[in-house]
Design a protein around this motif. Structure first.
Motif, mmCIF file in Angstrom:
data_model
loop_
_atom_site.group_PDB
_atom_site.id
_atom_site.type_symbol
_atom_site.label_atom_id
_atom_site.label_comp_id
_atom_site.label_asym_id
_atom_site.label_seq_id
_atom_site.Cartn_x
_atom_site.Cartn_y
_atom_site.Cartn_z
ATOM 1 N N GLY A 176 0.786 -1.251 0.165
ATOM 2 C CA GLY A 176 -0.080 0.123 -0.089
ATOM 3 C C GLY A 176 0.724 1.279 0.059
ATOM 4 N N ILE A 177 2.070 0.979 0.300
ATOM 5 C CA ILE A 177 2.887 2.343 0.269
ATOM 6 C C ILE A 177 3.886 2.347 -0.761
ATOM 7 C CG2 ILE A 177 4.715 3.441 1.725
ATOM 8 C CD1 ILE A 177 3.683 2.135 4.334
ATOM 9 N N LEU A 178 4.733 1.309 -1.027
ATOM 10 C CA LEU A 178 5.774 1.578 -2.146
ATOM 11 C C LEU A 178 5.526 1.945 -3.352
ATOM 12 C CD1 LEU A 178 8.962 0.976 -1.996
ATOM 13 C CD2 LEU A 178 7.619 0.862 0.166
ATOM 14 N N PRO A 179 4.159 1.467 -4.051
ATOM 15 C CA PRO A 179 3.755 1.792 -5.343
ATOM 16 C C PRO A 179 3.466 3.153 -5.426
ATOM 17 C CG PRO A 179 2.596 -0.167 -4.523
ATOM 18 C CD PRO A 179 3.431 0.390 -3.302
ATOM 19 N N PHE A 180 3.239 3.979 -4.229
ATOM 20 C CA PHE A 180 2.637 5.391 -4.326
ATOM 21 C C PHE A 180 3.962 6.375 -3.704
ATOM 22 C CE2 PHE A 180 -1.149 2.492 -4.031
ATOM 23 C CZ PHE A 180 -1.767 3.199 -5.071
ATOM 24 N N VAL A 181 5.227 5.890 -3.378
ATOM 25 C CA VAL A 181 5.921 6.867 -2.758
ATOM 26 C C VAL A 181 6.321 7.680 -3.767
ATOM 27 C CG1 VAL A 181 6.354 5.529 -0.452
ATOM 28 C CG2 VAL A 181 7.708 5.259 -2.705
ATOM 29 N N GLY A 182 6.695 7.168 -5.190
ATOM 30 C CA GLY A 182 7.033 8.124 -6.009
ATOM 31 C C GLY A 182 5.994 9.353 -6.374
ATOM 32 N N GLY A 211 -0.423 1.904 6.354
ATOM 33 C CA GLY A 211 0.820 1.095 6.591
ATOM 34 C C GLY A 211 0.956 0.896 7.935
ATOM 35 N N SER A 212 1.027 1.849 8.874
ATOM 36 C CA SER A 212 1.231 1.579 10.258
ATOM 37 C C SER A 212 0.218 0.687 10.734
ATOM 38 C CB SER A 212 1.165 3.175 10.852
ATOM 39 O OG SER A 212 1.449 3.041 12.335
ATOM 40 N N ALA A 213 -1.022 0.736 10.642
ATOM 41 C CA ALA A 213 -2.212 -0.012 11.094
ATOM 42 C C ALA A 213 -2.037 -1.512 10.745
ATOM 43 C CB ALA A 213 -3.513 0.475 10.535
ATOM 44 N N SER A 214 -1.509 -1.393 9.174
ATOM 45 C CA SER A 214 -1.205 -2.984 9.042
ATOM 46 C C SER A 214 -0.337 -3.683 9.668
ATOM 47 C CB SER A 214 -0.947 -3.084 7.314
ATOM 48 O OG SER A 214 -2.198 -2.437 6.755
ATOM 49 N N MET A 215 0.835 -2.795 9.914
ATOM 50 C CA MET A 215 2.140 -3.443 10.566
ATOM 51 C C MET A 215 1.522 -3.732 11.995
ATOM 52 S SD MET A 215 4.463 -3.612 8.356
ATOM 53 C CE MET A 215 4.864 -3.123 6.581
#
Length: 442
Positions: free
Chosen positions: A253-259, A406-410
């Motif tokens: 949910g995070i890495l594809p969108f950081v760009g 991402g924090s909630a998922s972790m």
């Protein structure tokens, strides 16, 4: 009774390196595929939704093919081993299809789609047997360190692919009837490297024969084995699979969108935006081996839970990065964001490096491939369901919401990992002592 002398990973470094070449080939092809196949498809297809659908094809195939072929390889017995037939057949076909993709994109959409289909069929079919080769060859107590070596090779391959080989896409080559043509060279060169890796694995990695106790294990049908795994009284395997589902949901949910976040929120250039995800990749390559060493000393579960706890706090902190640095220079905001993502990569690789060995520790000789396939089933499932969910969060709450997501998922993964009670190297020693006690009592 004298203790058996264990030789440590140092005695297995060459074997681990050679096995890691299989993982290296995946790390080499995947970033080039993800970057350039959409560009090739865009020559023929205007709809971004259709391009996206074609690009998710490999994830859909992975959910089905990796578990199936991993389990089939458990039950394969040939003169060259049980994993090697898949490596020497599927990887070369994968390499040829990969090398031909840019040439097909010059001529025909249907030829391009056919090669994408062939590539993904054979690449996903071989992925499980390639990964399962390591626990076949490396003792259980050394697998975290060995997996660190292999993950490092995958990280280096990704860097070689994105930083080194990708530059060759701008180098023109003369094609008959077309003259100087760009966006070609990286793919056939990668194919040659994959073929070389297959030859090295085949000639220098000799799969060990099964021991007498392993040969005597009852060979159950695959579906029955899956039923037994999920019906076990100890639910450690189920809880670690659910944990990895949630931590991969957070990651995907995070890495594809950081760009996009870097470009839209931090106002970086398009070329610089990709370096945000690159920070995670660099940390991944640098810290995969140390994370395995740490887990060998303090325990896999403890290493994973500490890393997840830090990721929960770190991602929540990144959520506040934009408002806290809004008055700073663009360069300061960019560099601090990269530093935070580099830290994310350190603890992310600590989770990934040690989760696979925990699952393998719960498996037997006859079920290593099944557990490998289950790992990929849950991780690929996350890669399918998470990006649309994250997109919805962005639409509803803004770009920064991806970090709370991402924090909630972790955090969910952290609590699920608390229910895991097996997966440490000491489990083998405990089982041996229990077996010996039972024999004494007979």
């Amino acid at each position: 009774m004298a203790k058996t002398q264990k030789k440590g990973l140092k005695g297995y470094y060459i074997t681990t390196f050679l096995i890691g070449l299989g993982f290296f080939t995946m790390g080499l092809m995947d970033p080039l595929y993800d970057t350039y196949v959409p560009i090739f498809l865009a020559r023929f297809v205007e709809s971004k939704a259709l391009i996206g659908s074609i690009m998710t094809f490999d994830n859909i195939l992975a959910i089905f093919l990796i578990p199936i072929f991993s389990a089939i390889s458990d039950r394969t017995h040939t003169r060259i081993g049980r994993r090697m037939p898949f490596i020497v057949i599927c990887l070369p076909i994968t390499a040829v299809a990969f090398g031909l993709i840019p040439f097909s994109a010059l001529n025909s959409l249907w030829l391009l789609i056919l090669l994408v289909f062939v590539l993904n069929i054979f690449k996903q079919a071989v992925r499980g047997p390639v990964v399962a080769l390591m626990p076949d060859m490396i003792p259980g107590d050394l697998r975290s360190e060995a997996n660190g070596v292999i993950n490092t090779m995958g990280g280096i391959a990704a860097i070689v692919g994105t930083v080194g080989l990708a530059r060759l896409m701008d180098v023109p080559i003369n094609l008959p009837g077309r003259g100087p043509t760009t966006e070609i060279l990286a793919f056939p060169i990668s194919s040659v490297l994959v073929i070389i890796a297959v030859l090295l694995i085949f000639f220098f990695v000799k799969e060990r024969p099964a021991t007498a106790s392993e040969q005597s294990e009852k060979k159950e049908p695959i579906l029955h084995s899956l039923k037994v795994i999920f019906a076990e009284q100890d639910k450690s395997a189920l809880f670690i699979l659910l944990s990895l589902l949630f931590w991969f949901i957070g990651y995907q949910g995070i890495l594809p969108f950081v760009g996009l976040y870097s470009k839209d929120i931090l106002r970086t250039s398009s070329g610089t935006a990709s370096l945000a995800a690159g920070m995670v990749g660099i940390a991944y390559a640098l810290f995969a081996i140390p994370s395995g060493i740490v887990a060998h000393r303090v325990g896999r579960k403890k290493t994973i839970r500490i890393s997840l706890a830090i990721l929960v706090v770190l991602l929540a902190g990144i959520f506040f990065h934009d408002p806290l640095t809004s008055g700073m220079s663009d360069a300061f905001r960019q560099y601090t964001f990269w530093a935070l993502l580099f830290c994310f990569g350190i603890f992310w690789v600590s989770v990934v490096t040690n989760s696979f060995p925990m699952l393998w520790q719960m498996s037997s000789y006859q079920t290593v491939g099944i557990y490998t396939g289950l790992y990929y089933f849950f991780s690929q499932l996350a890669s399918i369901i998470s990006p649309p969910l994250t997109g919805a969060f962005i639409d509803l709450f803004g770009f920064r919401a991806i970090f709370l997501y991402g924090s909630a998922s972790m955090l969910i993964a952290f609590f699920l990992m608390g229910r895991v009670t097996r997966g440490e190297p000491s489990d083998d020693e405990t089982e041996t002592l229990e077996t010996n006690d039972a024999k004494v009592g007979e």
